[in-house]
Design a protein around this motif. Structure first.
Motif, PDB file in Angstrom:
ATOM      1  N   MET A   1       0.836  -1.181   0.000  1.00 52.33           N
ATOM      2  CA  MET A   1       0.000   0.000   0.000  1.00 52.33           C
ATOM      3  C   MET A   1       0.879   1.241   0.000  1.00 52.33           C
ATOM      4  N   ASP A   2       0.631   2.127  -0.895  1.00 57.35           N
ATOM      5  CA  ASP A   2       1.404   3.360  -0.980  1.00 57.35           C
ATOM      6  C   ASP A   2       0.726   4.391  -0.079  1.00 57.35           C
ATOM      7  N   VAL A   3       1.188   4.447   1.162  1.00 56.21           N
ATOM      8  CA  VAL A   3       0.542   5.269   2.181  1.00 56.21           C
ATOM      9  C   VAL A   3       1.577   6.196   2.803  1.00 56.21           C
ATOM     10  N   THR A   4       1.164   7.406   3.138  1.00 53.71           N
ATOM     11  CA  THR A   4       1.990   8.345   3.894  1.00 53.71           C
ATOM     12  C   THR A   4       1.190   8.756   5.126  1.00 53.71           C
ATOM     13  N   LEU A   5       1.845   8.730   6.275  1.00 55.21           N
ATOM     14  CA  LEU A   5       1.217   9.115   7.544  1.00 55.21           C
ATOM     15  C   LEU A   5       1.940  10.334   8.095  1.00 55.21           C
ATOM     16  N   LYS A   6       1.204  11.225   8.729  1.00 54.28           N
ATOM     17  CA  LYS A   6       1.796  12.423   9.342  1.00 54.28           C
ATOM     18  C   LYS A   6       1.482  12.434  10.833  1.00 54.28           C
ATOM     19  N   THR A   7       2.468  12.825  11.619  1.00 51.10           N
ATOM     20  CA  THR A   7       2.273  13.065  13.043  1.00 51.10           C
ATOM     21  C   THR A   7       2.720  14.502  13.313  1.00 51.10           C
ATOM     22  N   ALA A   8       2.755  14.876  14.570  1.00 52.14           N
ATOM     23  CA  ALA A   8       3.170  16.241  14.916  1.00 52.14           C
ATOM     24  C   ALA A   8       4.582  16.558  14.419  1.00 52.14           C
ATOM     25  N   ARG A   9       5.506  15.574  14.489  1.00 51.26           N
ATOM     26  CA  ARG A   9       6.901  15.834  14.125  1.00 51.26           C
ATOM     27  C   ARG A   9       7.429  14.977  12.984  1.00 51.26           C
ATOM     28  N   LEU A  10       6.648  13.991  12.564  1.00 52.86           N
ATOM     29  CA  LEU A  10       7.172  12.966  11.662  1.00 52.86           C
ATOM     30  C   LEU A  10       6.317  12.782  10.423  1.00 52.86           C
ATOM     31  N   THR A  11       6.967  12.293   9.383  1.00 52.32           N
ATOM     32  CA  THR A  11       6.280  11.773   8.203  1.00 52.32           C
ATOM     33  C   THR A  11       6.702  10.321   8.061  1.00 52.32           C
ATOM     34  N   LEU A  12       5.730   9.430   7.991  1.00 59.22           N
ATOM     35  CA  LEU A  12       5.981   8.017   7.749  1.00 59.22           C
ATOM     36  C   LEU A  12       5.593   7.757   6.301  1.00 59.22           C
ATOM     37  N   ARG A  13       6.557   7.294   5.513  1.00 60.47           N
ATOM     38  CA  ARG A  13       6.351   7.128   4.080  1.00 60.47           C
ATOM     39  C   ARG A  13       6.996   5.835   3.612  1.00 60.47           C
ATOM     40  N   GLN A  14       6.717   5.463   2.402  1.00 57.81           N
ATOM     41  CA  GLN A  14       7.292   4.258   1.830  1.00 57.81           C
ATOM     42  C   GLN A  14       8.794   4.458   1.580  1.00 57.81           C
ATOM     43  N   THR A  54      13.559  -4.855  -2.263  1.00 59.93           N
ATOM     44  CA  THR A  54      12.470  -5.777  -1.898  1.00 59.93           C
ATOM     45  C   THR A  54      11.152  -5.055  -1.665  1.00 59.93           C
ATOM     46  N   TRP A  55      11.143  -3.728  -1.594  1.00 53.70           N
ATOM     47  CA  TRP A  55       9.925  -2.972  -1.273  1.00 53.70           C
ATOM     48  C   TRP A  55       9.096  -2.669  -2.502  1.00 53.70           C
ATOM     49  N   SER A  56       7.800  -2.738  -2.316  1.00 52.29           N
ATOM     50  CA  SER A  56       6.855  -2.406  -3.372  1.00 52.29           C
ATOM     51  C   SER A  56       5.653  -1.701  -2.747  1.00 52.29           C
ATOM     52  N   PRO A  57       5.155  -0.634  -3.371  1.00 50.57           N
ATOM     53  CA  PRO A  57       3.978   0.043  -2.826  1.00 50.57           C
ATOM     54  C   PRO A  57       2.721  -0.825  -2.893  1.00 50.57           C
ATOM     55  N   GLY A  58       2.782  -1.954  -3.593  1.00 51.46           N
ATOM     56  CA  GLY A  58       1.623  -2.829  -3.711  1.00 51.46           C
ATOM     57  C   GLY A  58       1.481  -3.858  -2.598  1.00 51.46           C
ATOM     58  N   PHE A  59       2.362  -3.834  -1.610  1.00 50.65           N
ATOM     59  CA  PHE A  59       2.287  -4.813  -0.530  1.00 50.65           C
ATOM     60  C   PHE A  59       1.009  -4.636   0.291  1.00 50.65           C
ATOM     61  N   PRO A  60       0.448  -5.739   0.815  1.00 49.14           N
ATOM     62  CA  PRO A  60      -0.703  -5.615   1.715  1.00 49.14           C
ATOM     63  C   PRO A  60      -0.277  -5.018   3.058  1.00 49.14           C
ATOM     64  N   ALA A  61      -1.251  -4.623   3.860  1.00 50.63           N
ATOM     65  CA  ALA A  61      -0.980  -3.949   5.137  1.00 50.63           C
ATOM     66  C   ALA A  61      -0.012  -4.736   6.022  1.00 50.63           C
ATOM     67  N   GLY A  62      -0.151  -6.035   6.081  1.00 54.27           N
ATOM     68  CA  GLY A  62       0.693  -6.858   6.942  1.00 54.27           C
ATOM     69  C   GLY A  62       2.123  -6.994   6.470  1.00 54.27           C
ATOM     70  N   GLU A  63       2.446  -6.404   5.322  1.00 58.36           N
ATOM     71  CA  GLU A  63       3.812  -6.435   4.799  1.00 58.36           C
ATOM     72  C   GLU A  63       4.302  -5.030   4.449  1.00 58.36           C
ATOM     73  N   THR A  64       3.631  -4.030   4.961  1.00 60.88           N
ATOM     74  CA  THR A  64       3.954  -2.640   4.652  1.00 60.88           C
ATOM     75  C   THR A  64       4.935  -2.088   5.667  1.00 60.88           C
ATOM     76  N   GLY A  65       5.831  -1.243   5.199  1.00 64.05           N
ATOM     77  CA  GLY A  65       6.772  -0.573   6.085  1.00 64.05           C
ATOM     78  C   GLY A  65       6.806   0.903   5.798  1.00 64.05           C
ATOM     79  N   PHE A  66       7.260   1.647   6.787  1.00 62.89           N
ATOM     80  CA  PHE A  66       7.319   3.092   6.687  1.00 62.89           C
ATOM     81  C   PHE A  66       8.696   3.599   7.103  1.00 62.89           C
ATOM     82  N   THR A  67       9.308   4.370   6.239  1.00 62.47           N
ATOM     83  CA  THR A  67      10.493   5.110   6.615  1.00 62.47           C
ATOM     84  C   THR A  67      10.031   6.260   7.501  1.00 62.47           C
TER      85      THR A  67
END
Length: 177
Positions: A1-14, A54-67
């Protein structure tokens, strides 16, 4: 999943290939890699590039990682999900210069929110090597409970190490939000 998350200080991205140099810089530190199961030490640029391939934005949630990017700084760590003997587990690391600022708790909380909101999972597993008190404290703060212990290979140490197995139920996650 190609997802980006934001917090107060961080960006979690692929993760992307341009992350390789910072990954190698921060994981080529035994204080970090010696706490992880699947990371060798020394950790070289070639290791980072091989892992990134090894990373792909098409991975399901259980195989997703965030930098984990710290605003104004760039990559400082990683949080991700993968299948394990326990089931789906969450793992994470933070570069040593950024320890003791609450950044890992912030990143893991965001990733957990995303995971439980995205999946129908009833639980998520994790754990820490017995000497990693800081990581265990993060997990307990976020609602994980200890469910046992096992031995796991630590590539950086080249040996099996006692591992404290933990688990977070959907109900405990909801309670700690």
């Amino acid at each position: 999943m190609d997802v980006t998350l934001k917090t107060a200080r961080l960006t979690l991205r692929q993760p992307v290939m341009s992350d390789a140099a910072r990954l190698a810089r921060f994981l080529d530190n035994f204080a970090v890699s010696g706490n992880l199961s699947r990371v060798p030490y020394p950790y070289r640029l070639a290791d980072a590039k091989a892992w990134l391939r090894t990373w792909s934005p098409g991975f399901p949630a259980g195989e997703t990682g965030f930098t984990i990017d710290l605003d104004g700084e760039g990559l400082i760590g990683h949080v991700g999900f993968h299948d394990d003997a326990q089931g789906t587990v969450i793992g994470y690391w933070l570069a040593q210069p950024f320890w003791n600022r609450g950044l890992m708790s912030e990143a893991v909380r965001s990733a957990l929110d995303w995971y439980f909101e995205t999946t129908g999972a009833a639980r998520l597993d994790s754990g820490v090597f017995h000497f990693n008190k800081a990581s265990l404290a993060i997990q307990k703060k976020l609602g994980f409970i200890e469910i046992g212990s096992s031995y796991r290979l630590c590539l950086a140490r080249g040996e099996e190490v006692r591992h404290i197995d933990t688990q977070l139920s959907r109900a405990a996650w909801a309670e700690h939000r």
